[in-house]
Design a protein around this motif. Structure first.
Motif, short mmCIF file in Angstrom:
data_model
loop_
_atom_site.label_atom_id
_atom_site.label_comp_id
_atom_site.label_asym_id
_atom_site.label_seq_id
_atom_site.Cartn_x
_atom_site.Cartn_y
_atom_site.Cartn_z
N ASN C 464 9.22 6.62 3.62
CA ASN C 464 8.18 5.99 2.62
C ASN C 464 8.25 4.55 3.00
N HIS C 465 7.22 3.93 3.09
CA HIS C 465 7.32 2.77 3.80
C HIS C 465 5.95 1.94 3.65
N PHE C 466 5.76 1.30 2.33
CA PHE C 466 4.53 0.90 1.92
C PHE C 466 3.97 -0.40 2.95
N THR C 467 5.03 -1.35 3.18
CA THR C 467 4.73 -2.45 4.02
C THR C 467 4.28 -2.09 5.52
N GLY C 468 4.89 -1.03 5.83
CA GLY C 468 4.60 -0.54 7.24
C GLY C 468 3.02 -0.04 7.35
#
Lengths: 360, 80, 531
Positions: C464-468
């Motif tokens: 889970n990786h919002f920035t990515g």
């Protein structure tokens, strides 16, 4: 040429900013425990475990692999009157688990007890002296070498968590609870529908075989070096180990792979070695046939739900649990299991019963 | 043959191969200028050219020839 | 060396730096040395012997061509040259066939043996092939044939020919250059030039960004879905089918941008492999803009020789008599096309699925469109005579028709993308049965809630990786914009130069910083085993 270097120097600015953010927020707790007013996220076991073990304050550890990830620290703390952290790691080898506990013991915390599952399908037979090969281990977090920390400070996943933590702090959202760290039940619903998307019924039975020399070696190393040594080195710590309750489907797989007898061989070997120590409490939940034959408690052949996890903790906290193994009772208990799983009517839940067919 | 005569015959061939009676060619014409002139048609074009003018080009020359001016020059060279 | 690693970046930087200050005579020798170092550290060292043998065979053959031409006493010059050419050709193709394609042969033989005697005869083998064998072999074959056809003169210096074969930027993923294109450039003098280096660096930065920020995350999503195929269906499968080509492009194009950028800094301009292929209106056009150096190779060294061969000429004559000039001349071209597409499929991998997915699927589409073209033309011309302006009529000046043109073109572009994506399912799937499973599940319309699908993607479990995700979306938008500019004939660096300083530097800083933090980002593959 000077012009080029001058232009290139500009790029150092955002890089230094990013490194600073990661250093100050320190989402993986590599440098320090989280500040009181700073919110944190608990999400990446492989990266955060070491920091937690080094910098948090605790006196008990829930260690292990995905069997242990669903344990509730809140429940655990209440039952045992401790202040625990979770240092589980999905798919961890016993070697990895040992390394992780060693670093925890070296942290300066006074550790009263450790709880950990002992998986007895394949895990004991592999990787006695190494971590899993398929995964990129962030060694730069597990050593004390500051020079390779740039891999942490200039790491996009770390940055992502830093930004998340900053956002949480500003909006006053709560920090993640240790309970939810590594917990995976909220991603799944137990039952046949879920099991069916993953489970492949075996089509043939391999002949029942003994462990080969490689497997025997790993078994010895895993038990002697990776479990026993810790027990021996820390006589003041209570170790709560348990054999998790695999479902009947798992036992069916074990049988079809020809490892039925070998599995009990492993169970007996581990039990025999570990029961010698006073600070060991060893449990076997494989005899709770109500649970293991009810697929509504499982998301696949061996992963049970949090209800079962909670039950396991309750039992371990009792003085008189029927699942506690002793010198006197473990032979009988394993014999009982042996009898049950080989005679289970698999044709009720599967298309065939290869065990029956094989014994005709 | 003179250059003009080659051009006359060549224009006929172009119009025939690319199925377009309005095509006009000059020294600078390349495959960019005629939409139907892709690699497949190029070979067909070259085959027609070789047959009509009774000249031989080898593979490399066929591949290399991309503008009409070069083509005409090579035809004239080969014919003499 | 992994192309997006620190090691490779440092290696390239050092090479460029040292190269540009060396005296002219030594420059190409340094390149050769650097290429050898790269070769030995990237692949298995001893495999260099295969390269040496291949270069040697081509070198000797081409020297002999010229010797034979000059010699007076030789009688059957053409025959002898042909023989020598064939020997060198067979050596190169033979090594390639054995090292890379033995398994393809085994797969086919096993398929037959399973049908007849119910068992596999052979086990798949794994030979250690020299790196970039598919690329340098084709380059050497091109050189051999160009010399044979007298398009170029043979290179007398073995070292120089060797450099042409293993020039290190090309040893990752091509492009496949011709000796004509880079033969002179490799040995010319190159010096530091601010504009050229700047352009090269910008291109490299963009390449790293494409690979690390777009292709990388997409590959996580795609491979997770393929590993858990049973848990996705319907619209998610269609998303998967379309995401893979995007990943493939970002990866391949990113690689090319890094490579061509490095070479540009050195001063050697390599041929382009891509020309905004996703804006193509037909599969035919698409493959003229995708992996162009390979397409050109197949055209010049397979298609043309086949079409010019005697049997094909005879076939053409016969076909023209039977079907008329227009239709008749197409017949030999179908054979040529089939040969080219079979080779294209084979080139992509040693397996039947590649021949089908990257070869025959596209051949079928192009073949069908060619065959049905006269029918559609008739329909269009009927419409014309009825006074209705047909959609897609190039000469239309009516505003409405231009609007219709744009919409029709839009559909064509989308159709082309979908057809390309379908062929590539065979490329990425483990094997034929998994490829077919993809299509079966694409039509399974049982609805899965997006939140559920998201969870199944394990995006909630540490991936889970919002920035990515934000960077990925930004990256896709940026790429789409630059691709569109490319489609309009404008190099993205020129486009950026035209911007004001702040947005321009914003893009530069985005590309560089993102690349840096991805380079150090450890991607842990979450294997859902948990023991």
């Amino acid at each position: 040429m000077k012009k080029l270097i001058g232009r290139l120097a500009v790029f150092l600015v955002p890089i230094v900013i990013i490194a600073s953010i990661n250093f100050i927020v320190d989402p993986y707790f590599h440098y320090r425990a989280p500040a009181d007013n700073m919110r944190y996220t608990l999400d990446r076991e492989m990266y955060q475990n070491d920091g937690i073990s080094k910098n948090f304050t605790y006196d008990a550890i829930i260690a292990g692999n995905s069997m242990d990830e669903n344990f509730s620290n809140e429940q655990y703390d209440k039952l045992f009157n401790v202040n625990s952290v979770k240092l589980t790691l999905e798919g961890a080898s016993f070697y990895e688990k040992r390394k992780s506990l060693e670093r925890a013991f070296a942290s300066g915390n006074d550790i009263k007890q450790v709880t950990m599952s002992i998986s007895y399908y394949q895990t004991l037979l592999k990787n006695g002296d190494k971590a899993r090969a398929e995964v990129d281990y962030p060694t730069f977090l597990y050593d004390d070498n500051p020079y390779n920390d740039y891999k942490y400070l200039l790491n996009i996943y770390a940055l992502d968590m830093s930004l998340k933590n900053i956002y949480k702090t500003i909006t006053k959202k709560p920090s993640d609870k240790m309970d939810d760290y590594g917990e995976w039940m909220h991603l799944n619903t137990a039952g046949w529908e879920r099991i069916a998307t993953e489970y492949v019924e075996p089509e043939e039975v391999l002949p029942n075989r003994a462990l080969n020399s490689e497997e025997k070696k790993n078994l010895e190393v895993n038990v002697n070096d990776n479990i026993e040594k810790l027990v021996k080195q820390h006589p003041e710590t209570e170790f709560y180990f348990y054999f998790p309750p695999y479902s009947v489907l798992m036992w069916y797989n074990i049988y079809s792979e020809g490892l039925y007898d070998a599995t009990f061989e492993q169970l007996e070997y581990v039990t025999e070695r570990l029961l010698k120590y006073d600070n060991v409490h060893l449990y076997c939940f494989g005899t709770n046939y109500d649970i293991t034959s009810d697929m509504n408690h499982y998301i696949n052949a061996n992963h049970y739900d949090d209800e079962v996890s909670g039950y396991i903790l309750d039992e371990m906290a009792r003085d008189d649990s029927q699942y506690l193994l002793t010198e006197d009772n473990y032979h009988e208990i394993f014999a009982d299991m042996r009898e049950y799983y080989i005679n289970y009517p698999y044709e009720n839940i599967l298309h065939r019963n290869l065990v029956k067919e094989n014994n005709q | 043959m003179t250059r003009e005569e080659v051009y006359e015959e060549l224009t006929e061939i172009f119009r025939d191969v690319f199925d377009d009676d309005s095509i006009e060619i000059n020294d600078d014409t390349t495959s960019e200028d005629i939409e139907a002139w892709d690699s497949l048609e190029h070979v067909n074009l070259m085959l027609e050219v070789m047959e009509t003018f009774e000249v031989e080009f080898n593979m490399g020359e066929v591949n290399d020839m991309k503008n009409v001016g070069d083509m005409v020059t090579m035809i004239l060279n080969r014919m003499s | 060396m992994e192309i997006t690693s620190i090691e490779f970046l440092l290696f390239a930087a050092v090479c460029i730096g040292v190269y540009l200050v060396l005296p002219k005579k030594v420059q190409w020798i340094f390149l050769l040395a650097a290429s050898l170092v790269f070769y030995m550290t990237s692949g298995v060292g001893y495999t260099l012997i295969y390269v040496i043998v291949s270069v040697l065979s081509v070198y000797l053959a081409t020297i002999f061509f010229e010797k034979i031409d000059r010699a007076e006493s030789v009688k059957n010059k053409n025959g002898l040259k042909k023989l020598i050419m064939l020997v060198a050709l067979l050596e190169n193709l033979g090594v390639l066939a054995v090292l890379k394609y033995t398994n393809l042969g085994i797969e086919i033989i096993n398929w037959f043996s399973e049908k007849s005697i119910g068992a596999y005869i052979f086990e798949p083998v794994s030979y250690v092939a020299p790196i970039a064998i598919s690329y340098y072999t084709l380059q050497l074959i091109a050189y051999l044939l160009d010399c044979y056809w007298k398009t170029i003169e043979a290179e007398k210096n073995f070292g120089r020919l060797f450099l042409y074969a293993i020039y290190f930027p090309q040893m990752v993923s091509g492009p496949i250059s011709r000796y004509k294109e880079i033969g002179t450039q490799l040995f010319e003098e190159h010096r530091f030039d601010y504009e050229r280096i700047k352009k090269g660096l910008i291109r490299m930065a963009y390449g790293f960004f494409e690979k690390l920020a777009v292709a990388g995350p997409l590959s996580t999503i795609v491979s997770t879905m393929y590993d858990n195929l049973g848990r996705f269906n319907g619209v998610y499968i269609w998303a998967l089918i379309l995401l893979f080509p995007l990943e493939l492009y970002a990866d391949f194009k990113g690689c090319m941008d890094i490579i061509l950028g490095i070479s540009e800094c050195i001063g050697i301009h390599l041929p382009e492999n891509f020309n905004a292929p996703f804006f193509s209106k037909s599969v035919q056009e698409f493959w003229q803009k995708w992996h162009m150096s390979l397409g050109h190779f197949l055209r010049d060294y397979i298609m043309t020789p086949i079409l010019m061969s005697k049997p094909m000429k005879k076939l053409g004559k016969w076909a023209k008599e039977k079907f008329g000039r227009k239709e008749g001349k197409k017949i030999p071209s179908y054979f040529g096309l089939f040969a080219v597409w079979t080779c294209m499929g084979i080139w992509h991998g040693s397996g039947v699925k590649f021949i089908i997915g990257e070869g025959w699927w596209f051949f079928a589409i192009i073949f069908l469109s060619e065959v049905t073209e006269p029918i559609f033309k008739k329909i269009k011309s009927n419409k014309k005579s009825n006074g209705v302006k047909s959609v897609g009529d190039k000469k239309s000046e009516d505003n409405n028709s231009i609007g219709e043109n744009k919409i029709a073109d839009g559909f064509r572009v989308i159709r082309t993308i979908i057809l390309f994506a379908i062929g590539n399912v065979f490329f990425i799937a483990k094997d034929m049965s998994q490829a077919l499973q993809v299509f079966r599940q694409a039509f399974d319309l049982k609805w899965i809630r997006p939140q559920e699908a998201f969870i199944r993607l394990q995006l909630d479990r540490g991936l889970n990786h919002f920035t990515g995700v934000v960077i990925l979306i930004l990256g896709i938008i940026l790429m789409t914009f630059f691709e569109y500019m490319q489609h309009r004939g404008r190099d993205f660096r020129d486009v950026l130069s035209g911007w004001k300083a702040i947005p321009r530097w914003g893009v530069y800083i985005l590309m560089v910083s993102v690349s840096v933090i991805y380079m150090f980002g450890n991607v842990t593959t979450f294997i859902y085993q948990g023991f």
